[in-house]
Design a protein around this motif. Structure first.
Motif, PDB file in Angstrom:
ATOM      1  N   GLY A 193      -7.656 -78.675 -24.092  1.00 36.91           N
ATOM      2  CA  GLY A 193      -8.415 -78.701 -25.340  1.00 36.91           C
ATOM      3  C   GLY A 193      -7.548 -79.152 -26.506  1.00 36.91           C
ATOM      4  O   GLY A 193      -7.976 -79.953 -27.350  1.00 36.91           O
ATOM      5  N   LEU A 194      -6.307 -78.667 -26.555  1.00 43.27           N
ATOM      6  CA  LEU A 194      -5.393 -79.070 -27.634  1.00 43.27           C
ATOM      7  C   LEU A 194      -5.037 -80.550 -27.540  1.00 43.27           C
ATOM      8  O   LEU A 194      -4.899 -81.228 -28.561  1.00 43.27           O
ATOM      9  CB  LEU A 194      -4.123 -78.226 -27.586  1.00 43.27           C
ATOM     10  CG  LEU A 194      -4.269 -76.753 -27.999  1.00 43.27           C
ATOM     11  CD1 LEU A 194      -2.931 -76.040 -27.895  1.00 43.27           C
ATOM     12  CD2 LEU A 194      -4.817 -76.646 -29.422  1.00 43.27           C
ATOM     13  N   GLY A 254      -0.112 -78.614 -26.410  1.00 42.83           N
ATOM     14  CA  GLY A 254      -1.064 -78.722 -25.305  1.00 42.83           C
ATOM     15  C   GLY A 254      -0.386 -79.131 -24.015  1.00 42.83           C
ATOM     16  O   GLY A 254      -0.670 -78.576 -22.941  1.00 42.83           O
ATOM     17  N   MET A 261       1.582 -76.215 -22.606  1.00 40.60           N
ATOM     18  CA  MET A 261       0.693 -75.207 -21.997  1.00 40.60           C
ATOM     19  C   MET A 261       0.220 -75.634 -20.617  1.00 40.60           C
ATOM     20  O   MET A 261       0.155 -74.821 -19.690  1.00 40.60           O
ATOM     21  CB  MET A 261      -0.501 -74.945 -22.915  1.00 40.60           C
ATOM     22  CG  MET A 261      -0.146 -74.210 -24.194  1.00 40.60           C
ATOM     23  SD  MET A 261      -1.552 -74.020 -25.321  1.00 40.60           S
ATOM     24  CE  MET A 261      -2.601 -72.898 -24.373  1.00 40.60           C
ATOM     25  N   THR A 262      -0.111 -76.912 -20.454  1.00 40.17           N
ATOM     26  CA  THR A 262      -0.581 -77.365 -19.137  1.00 40.17           C
ATOM     27  C   THR A 262       0.528 -77.393 -18.103  1.00 40.17           C
ATOM     28  O   THR A 262       0.262 -77.405 -16.896  1.00 40.17           O
ATOM     29  CB  THR A 262      -1.199 -78.779 -19.231  1.00 40.17           C
ATOM     30  OG1 THR A 262      -0.188 -79.707 -19.649  1.00 40.17           O
ATOM     31  CG2 THR A 262      -2.359 -78.809 -20.202  1.00 40.17           C
ATOM     32  N   ILE A 299      -6.267 -70.787 -17.285  1.00 37.11           N
ATOM     33  CA  ILE A 299      -6.537 -70.573 -18.710  1.00 37.11           C
ATOM     34  C   ILE A 299      -5.597 -71.426 -19.561  1.00 37.11           C
ATOM     35  O   ILE A 299      -6.020 -72.073 -20.523  1.00 37.11           O
ATOM     36  CB  ILE A 299      -6.390 -69.079 -19.073  1.00 37.11           C
ATOM     37  CG1 ILE A 299      -7.515 -68.272 -18.409  1.00 37.11           C
ATOM     38  CG2 ILE A 299      -6.423 -68.885 -20.586  1.00 37.11           C
ATOM     39  CD1 ILE A 299      -7.394 -66.781 -18.605  1.00 37.11           C
ATOM     40  N   LEU A 300      -4.316 -71.442 -19.200  1.00 39.54           N
ATOM     41  CA  LEU A 300      -3.339 -72.237 -19.950  1.00 39.54           C
ATOM     42  C   LEU A 300      -3.656 -73.730 -19.863  1.00 39.54           C
ATOM     43  O   LEU A 300      -3.569 -74.456 -20.856  1.00 39.54           O
ATOM     44  CB  LEU A 300      -1.926 -71.971 -19.420  1.00 39.54           C
ATOM     45  CG  LEU A 300      -1.306 -70.626 -19.784  1.00 39.54           C
ATOM     46  CD1 LEU A 300      -0.015 -70.406 -19.002  1.00 39.54           C
ATOM     47  CD2 LEU A 300      -1.030 -70.546 -21.285  1.00 39.54           C
ATOM     48  N   THR A 301      -4.038 -74.187 -18.662  1.00 39.60           N
ATOM     49  CA  THR A 301      -4.342 -75.605 -18.479  1.00 39.60           C
ATOM     50  C   THR A 301      -5.558 -76.023 -19.295  1.00 39.60           C
ATOM     51  O   THR A 301      -5.539 -77.044 -19.984  1.00 39.60           O
ATOM     52  CB  THR A 301      -4.589 -75.914 -16.988  1.00 39.60           C
ATOM     53  OG1 THR A 301      -3.383 -75.696 -16.262  1.00 39.60           O
ATOM     54  CG2 THR A 301      -5.032 -77.359 -16.796  1.00 39.60           C
ATOM     55  N   LEU A 302      -6.630 -75.225 -19.237  1.00 39.17           N
ATOM     56  CA  LEU A 302      -7.844 -75.565 -19.977  1.00 39.17           C
ATOM     57  C   LEU A 302      -7.612 -75.494 -21.485  1.00 39.17           C
ATOM     58  O   LEU A 302      -8.103 -76.346 -22.241  1.00 39.17           O
ATOM     59  CB  LEU A 302      -8.986 -74.633 -19.565  1.00 39.17           C
ATOM     60  CG  LEU A 302      -9.450 -74.757 -18.104  1.00 39.17           C
ATOM     61  CD1 LEU A 302     -10.559 -73.759 -17.814  1.00 39.17           C
ATOM     62  CD2 LEU A 302      -9.919 -76.176 -17.799  1.00 39.17           C
ATOM     63  N   SER A 303      -6.854 -74.489 -21.916  1.00 38.12           N
ATOM     64  CA  SER A 303      -6.544 -74.370 -23.346  1.00 38.12           C
ATOM     65  C   SER A 303      -5.671 -75.535 -23.801  1.00 38.12           C
ATOM     66  O   SER A 303      -5.902 -76.136 -24.861  1.00 38.12           O
ATOM     67  CB  SER A 303      -5.829 -73.040 -23.630  1.00 38.12           C
ATOM     68  OG  SER A 303      -6.632 -71.938 -23.253  1.00 38.12           O
ATOM     69  N   GLY A 304      -4.650 -75.858 -23.001  1.00 37.61           N
ATOM     70  CA  GLY A 304      -3.781 -76.986 -23.329  1.00 37.61           C
ATOM     71  C   GLY A 304      -4.545 -78.292 -23.341  1.00 37.61           C
ATOM     72  O   GLY A 304      -4.311 -79.164 -24.183  1.00 37.61           O
TER      73      GLY A 304
END
Length: 284
Positions: free
Chosen positions: A272-273, A129, A132-133, A265-270
């Motif tokens: 979440g992780l 995560g 990704m961020t 997208i990467l920040t929000l997904s990261g």
């Protein structure tokens, strides 16, 4: 009321980065104001509640407060360099990983094999995560600055890890250690200012405006202590980590920090992780 105590730390810690960024000033102004504001609240709490603490615990708590300054100063520098929405997921993820590892190595947490396996899965989620961020599109423009900032955050996060670890070794209540922690914070800030030849910032208006940051931090810390007593350590800690969601989204919405569609997208997904990893590592 229990739910309110559970949510207040996350809200206050999530608002803190947005507030100090809006108040302005350099990181040194922000850390000075935050430390002074925390000391003011802790003195009021001491006068009203009269918690007791022995000398050894007092000194250890003061050391913890001094180390907190290292971590928080790193965050404030990160806000200035790469923004709140990028700094907070990285800093929070690093804190969670470091605190979990300290818990395992020093306090014997995750005693069973199953707990260790689940804990490692949680740490992997946190690391992925964070990575990704930290990814971005403008490599040629922002790469060097971001790399330096990430390295700085890795080093200064040690301060947060020590700050989180020391109270676990103390028998004193959270309220009792709040005053010595804040004294340690102020002493550390003054030493830092003196080493930088920046005592003059005490005369700057923006430094005293940032006292509001210390008041918000104190609200988060004190309500977290209440939440722990009412909801337990694991639940209180996991919910408090939702602060990273508030601060990251707040950086994008209220501070107008820009990201490309892919970066968002990467920040929000990261993000979440990071939240899922926090839940996994604290519930094993």
């Amino acid at each position: 009321m229990t739910i309110l105590w559970m949510l207040l730390p996350a809200i206050a810690w999530g608002v803190l980065p947005l507030l100090v960024s809006r108040l302005g000033g350099r990181p040194i102004n922000q850390i000075f104001g935050t430390a002074i504001g925390t000391l003011i609240v802790s003195i009021i709490g001491q006068v009203i509640l009269h918690p007791t603490i022995n000398l050894t615990a007092f000194l250890m708590a003061a050391v913890a407060g001094a180390f907190w300054i290292i971590g928080q100063l790193g965050q404030y520098i990160g806000y200035a360099n790469v923004g709140v929405s990028k700094t907070m997921p990285i800093s929070t993820g690093l804190q969670l990983v470091g605190t979990a590892l300290v818990g395992v190595c020093l306090f014997g947490e995750w005693a069973t094999t199953a707990a260790k396996v689940i804990g490692v899965i949680g740490i992997v989620l946190l690391v992925v995560g964070v990575i990704m961020t930290s990814l971005h599109d403008r490599q040629e423009q922002a790469g060097d600055n971001q790399t330096r900032t990430i390295i700085m955050l890795v080093l200064t996060t040690i301060g947060f890890i020590v700050f989180n670890a020391i109270p676990k070794a103390l028998s004193a209540s959270g309220i009792a250690i709040f005053l010595p922690e804040s004294i340690g914070m102020v002493v550390a800030v003054l030493v830092y200012m003196l080493s930088r030849g920046q005592l003059k910032i005490m005369r700057e208006r923006v430094s005293w405006l940032n006292v509001l940051g210390g008041l918000v931090f104190s609200i988060a810390s004190l309500t977290y202590i209440v939440s722990v007593s009412q909801n337990g350590v694991n639940t209180a800690f996991v919910v408090s980590q939702l602060s990273v969601v508030i601060s990251t989204l707040g950086g994008l919405l209220f501070l107008h920090e820009r990201k490309s569609h892919r970066e968002l997208i990467l920040t929000l997904s990261g993000l979440g992780l990071v939240v899922i990893g926090a839940i996994v590592t604290t519930l094993v």
